[in-house]
Structure formats: structure tokens, C-alpha cells
Motif scaffolding. Structure first.
Motif, mmCIF file in Angstrom:
data_model
loop_
_atom_site.group_PDB
_atom_site.id
_atom_site.type_symbol
_atom_site.label_atom_id
_atom_site.label_comp_id
_atom_site.label_asym_id
_atom_site.label_seq_id
_atom_site.Cartn_x
_atom_site.Cartn_y
_atom_site.Cartn_z
ATOM 1 N N ARG A 21 114.558 29.550 29.730
ATOM 2 C CA ARG A 21 114.474 28.647 30.870
ATOM 3 C C ARG A 21 113.214 28.916 31.689
ATOM 4 O O ARG A 21 112.603 28.010 32.231
ATOM 5 N N SER A 22 112.851 30.208 31.767
ATOM 6 C CA SER A 22 111.716 30.559 32.617
ATOM 7 C C SER A 22 110.381 30.278 31.932
ATOM 8 O O SER A 22 109.328 30.346 32.542
ATOM 9 N N GLN A 23 110.447 29.943 30.632
ATOM 10 C CA GLN A 23 109.205 29.625 29.935
ATOM 11 C C GLN A 23 108.727 28.229 30.303
ATOM 12 O O GLN A 23 109.529 27.326 30.465
ATOM 13 N N PRO A 24 107.426 28.036 30.416
ATOM 14 C CA PRO A 24 106.925 26.701 30.729
ATOM 15 C C PRO A 24 107.188 25.724 29.582
ATOM 16 O O PRO A 24 107.284 26.134 28.427
ATOM 17 N N ASP A 25 107.282 24.434 29.920
ATOM 18 C CA ASP A 25 107.632 23.415 28.927
ATOM 19 C C ASP A 25 106.575 23.272 27.828
ATOM 20 O O ASP A 25 106.865 22.795 26.741
ATOM 21 N N TYR A 26 105.328 23.684 28.113
ATOM 22 C CA TYR A 26 104.253 23.436 27.157
ATOM 23 C C TYR A 26 104.226 24.437 26.002
ATOM 24 O O TYR A 26 103.480 24.266 25.051
ATOM 25 N N LEU A 27 105.041 25.484 26.064
ATOM 26 C CA LEU A 27 104.956 26.551 25.061
ATOM 27 C C LEU A 27 105.181 26.075 23.612
ATOM 28 O O LEU A 27 104.375 26.417 22.735
ATOM 29 N N PRO A 28 106.227 25.284 23.345
ATOM 30 C CA PRO A 28 106.400 24.813 21.951
ATOM 31 C C PRO A 28 105.218 23.970 21.469
ATOM 32 O O PRO A 28 104.767 24.124 20.319
ATOM 33 N N ALA A 29 104.692 23.105 22.344
ATOM 34 C CA ALA A 29 103.550 22.268 21.964
ATOM 35 C C ALA A 29 102.322 23.130 21.697
ATOM 36 O O ALA A 29 101.571 22.903 20.737
ATOM 37 N N LEU A 30 102.143 24.137 22.533
ATOM 38 C CA LEU A 30 101.026 25.061 22.362
ATOM 39 C C LEU A 30 101.102 25.747 21.004
ATOM 40 O O LEU A 30 100.119 25.816 20.263
ATOM 41 N N GLN A 31 102.308 26.210 20.669
ATOM 42 C CA GLN A 31 102.507 26.890 19.396
ATOM 43 C C GLN A 31 102.178 25.962 18.221
ATOM 44 O O GLN A 31 101.497 26.352 17.275
ATOM 45 N N LYS A 32 102.624 24.698 18.312
ATOM 46 C CA LYS A 32 102.412 23.741 17.250
ATOM 47 C C LYS A 32 100.914 23.474 17.043
ATOM 48 O O LYS A 32 100.413 23.462 15.912
ATOM 49 N N GLU A 33 100.208 23.308 18.149
ATOM 50 C CA GLU A 33 98.771 23.017 18.049
ATOM 51 C C GLU A 33 97.990 24.218 17.522
ATOM 52 O O GLU A 33 97.046 24.064 16.752
ATOM 53 N N LEU A 34 98.408 25.411 17.944
ATOM 54 C CA LEU A 34 97.746 26.627 17.447
ATOM 55 C C LEU A 34 97.887 26.723 15.934
ATOM 56 O O LEU A 34 96.919 27.023 15.227
ATOM 57 N N VAL A 35 99.086 26.428 15.452
ATOM 58 C CA VAL A 35 99.316 26.485 14.004
ATOM 59 C C VAL A 35 98.390 25.499 13.296
ATOM 60 O O VAL A 35 97.786 25.816 12.270
ATOM 61 N N GLU A 36 98.255 24.298 13.878
ATOM 62 C CA GLU A 36 97.393 23.283 13.259
ATOM 63 C C GLU A 36 95.936 23.749 13.182
ATOM 64 O O GLU A 36 95.259 23.549 12.161
ATOM 65 N N VAL A 37 95.459 24.368 14.223
ATOM 66 C CA VAL A 37 94.084 24.872 14.244
ATOM 67 C C VAL A 37 93.897 25.961 13.188
ATOM 68 O O VAL A 37 92.964 25.928 12.389
ATOM 69 N N ILE A 38 94.829 26.914 13.171
ATOM 70 C CA ILE A 38 94.697 28.035 12.247
ATOM 71 C C ILE A 38 94.803 27.553 10.791
ATOM 72 O O ILE A 38 94.116 28.038 9.903
ATOM 73 N N ARG A 39 95.624 26.535 10.556
ATOM 74 C CA ARG A 39 95.811 25.983 9.213
ATOM 75 C C ARG A 39 94.521 25.416 8.619
ATOM 76 O O ARG A 39 94.391 25.285 7.413
#
Lengths: 270, 84
Positions: B34-52
């Protein structure tokens, strides 16, 4: 200005409407001008529990849509001078409640009443959100049971982040736990979560413990708020909770197993 | 039943204590999320795309966590690269 109180829980069937009716009636009994507002649009039931179902002419949504004035929609209780009910609409329109509309009604109510009790629907949809949005204090109704405790914790999270007070950076909503359908006998046997367990998990102040009681069904059958059944354990426990709400220091009762007397054992009284 | 069993019996888990333990764990977990910001899952997804673009990795090989320490927050990024 009135104090806005929301009765909420997340989970359904834990006793929100019973509690709203009892607490609102208790406040009126103690001389405070109180209105209880049903936010459960589409599934209204507060009118039944209060025993005024046949006197609903206009409802909450009518007032929001300017189809009726607040004075026309408020139902005056037949038993108590200081008590009013605002019924929910039975419309199936999901968007019947708007933040602006609800804000306007709450504003007008708080100029004429000391306490506005918002009876929240179950779930975390619009109705539940708007019921708690304008609140100053919250009564979180919880059963000593896993799904209810978890949902209450979820509700506490929403109270802390999605309310008007949270959005405007005001002092947070004062949250209090009301544990209902408590069965001391089963707690002693280790079959049910105890009051300390639930307090420890949710980490909020305890407003009261309402024992599981036959009086609750009896009261709702008759359309009489259970707090008016002063002989009953549940009625007395709600009375204590109202006193605590008003700042009195009242010890908790009905937490231990009531010892049966010899006569009760012999004749099997309840 | 010997005397040791008798004492062990008393410490046995009750349904209520199991409920409390399960609740404590799930509530703590959900509060953390709950205390995590809402953007964290999106951030993770985009990071994966960049690294891929450079290395072939799966979604679950990237772990993003936000830790609050007093007045500052630490964004911890843990990427497991496949064996060469």
C-alpha cells in the motif's frame, strides 16, 4: 458544525447498518441532534432497521438531483425527538452519487445537526468511497474472523489515503474499532480471534465489543434499533460504545464467558 | 500419553492462533504494498523492456523495491542476468 461519522467495514454482513442505527439512536437518546444517512444506493436497508420503511417518500438521490429539498427527504423518527433518517435511493444507476452532490448534502446537514452518521455500503466502490470521503471519524465494524479483519485493514488504508482529510492534508480521520458478533465462549476455547488479537493486527483504538446476541435479529425483525432494547447484552454494549464516543471512560463488558447459575444450568435458560 | 505429551498438548496451535498468524502475515504484506507508489509496476515493466533490447530477460528477473528510511527513500533495483 456537525461531526461526520462513517460506519464502514469493507466486508458485507458484519453489522454496519445495525451499528449505524444503534449508534445514531444512542446519540439522539443522549440529547444530540443526529441524522443517519444510508449510502447503500440500490440496496437500501437502514429504513427497515430503523422501522421507517413505509415513510420513505423522497431519498438521498432525489435531494442531490434537486427533485426534493432536504427537509422533504428527512424522515423524523417516531420515538425520538432528535433523530432523523435520510434513506438511500433504490435506483440501479451506479453514478447516482457524485462527490459534489454528496458534499452539498453533507454540508447542509452539518449546519442543522450535531452528528451525521454515514452508513457505508460494503465494498470499495463509489458508495463506500463517498460515505467515508467527508468523514471526521470512522467506526470500523469488524467480526473476529479472517476475511473481515483483512478487509477492515484495507479500509483503514483507504481512510488514510482517499478521504477529503487526506487529500487536503488535514488532521487524519480518527479511526476506531467496533468488534461485533463476539463470542467469548469460543474465544476461550481458542476457536475465535480474541479482542486483543484483532486490536494487535489492526492497531487502532477500540470503541467497543458487541457480543453475538439474539437481540440483534429480534430488533431488526421489529424495526427497532437494538440499543433501545436496554435489557439485552448487545443493547448495553452499544450504549457503552456511544458513551465512549462522547468521551466517557467506560470499562468494556461482555468480554468474558458469563458463568451460568445453578438455576440456569438446571433449567437451561439461554 | 507420557508427561511430555501432556505439556506439548497445551501449547498446541488453536484455530484462533493460526488465524492470527495468517492475518498478521498477509496484513503486513498488504500494508507494505500500500505504501508503494502507484508507478512502481509500470516502472518495472518499462525497465524490463529497455534491458530486453540488449539482454534477453524475463519479467520476474527484475525486482524493484522501494524502501523508506527516515526522510529519504531508496529505490532498489535487482536484475538477474542469464548465464553466458
Amino acid at each position: 458544525m456537525a461531526k461526520i461519522l462513517v460506519v464502514t467495514s469493507g466486508k458485507g454482513g458484519v453489522g454496519k447498518t445495525t451499528t449505524s442505527a444503534a449508534i445514531g439512536t444512542g446519540l439522539a437518546l443522549r440529547g444530540h441532534k443526529t441524522v443517519i444517512v444510508d449510502f447503500d444506493v440500490g440496496l437500501r436497508n437502514l429504513d427497515l432497521i430503523m422501522g421507517c420503511e413505509r415513510r420513505v417518500v423522497y431519498d438521498f438521490v432525489n435531494v442531490i438531483n434537486n427533485e426534493a429539498t432536504l427537509t422533504q427527504a428527512l424522515i423524523k423518527d417516531k420515538r425520538l425527538e432528535n433523530l432523523y433518517v435520510l434513506a438511500a435511493s433504490q435506483t440501479r444507476d451506479k453514478d447516482a452519487l457524485t462527490k459534489e452532490g454528496v458534499g452539498k448534502v453533507i454540508d447542509e446537514l452539518s449546519q442543522n445537526f450535531e452528528y451525521v452518521i454515514c452508513d457505508s455500503p460494503a465494498g470499495i466502490e463509489t458508495g463506500a468511497h463517498l460515505a467515508m470521503y467527508f468523514a471526521d471519524e470512522a467506526i470500523v465494524v469488524t467480526n473476529p474472523e479472517v476475511s473481515s479483519v483483512r478487509d477492515s485493514d484495507r479500509m483503514l488504508g483507504l481512510l488514510a489515503s482517499k478521504s477529503r482529510r487526506a487529500e487536503q492534508g488535514l488532521e487524519p480521520i480518527k479511526e476506531r474499532l467496533l468488534l461485533t458478533r463476539y463470542n467469548p465462549e469460543r474465544v476461550t476455547k481458542g476457536e475465535m480471534l480474541g479482542v486483543e488479537d484483532v486490536e494487535e493486527i489492526l492497531a487502532i483504538n477500540l470503541l467497543g465489543v458487541i457480543p453475538e446476541s439474539q437481540a440483534v435479529l429480534k430488533a431488526s425483525n421489529q424495526g427497532v434499533p437494538v440499543i433501545l432494547d436496554e435489557q439485552s447484552d448487545a443493547g448495553q454494549a452499544y450504549g457503552d460504545a456511544v458513551d465512549r464516543l462522547l468521551g466517557k471512560d467506560v470499562p468494556h463488558r461482555f468480554l468474558d464467558v458469563q458463568k451460568k447459575g445453578l438455576m440456569q444450568r438446571l433449567f437451561g435458560a439461554r | 500419553m507420557n508427561i511430555f505429551d501432556f505439556f506439548r498438548e497445551r501449547k498446541k496451535e488453536t484455530p484462533a492462533s493460526i488465524a492470527k498468524e495468517r492475518l498478521s502475515i498477509i496484513v503486513a504484506h498488504e500494508r507494505g504494498q500500500r505504501s508503494q507508489p502507484d508507478y512502481l509496476p509500470a516502472l518495472q515493466k518499462e525497465l524490463v523492456e529497455v534491458i530486453r533490447k540488449y539482454v534477453n530477460i524475463d519479467q520476474d528477473q527484475v525486482q524493484v523495491a522501494l524502501e523508506n528510511q527516515g526522510s529519504c527513500s531508496i529505490l532498489e533495483l535487482n536484475i538477474t542476468l542469464p548465464d553466458r
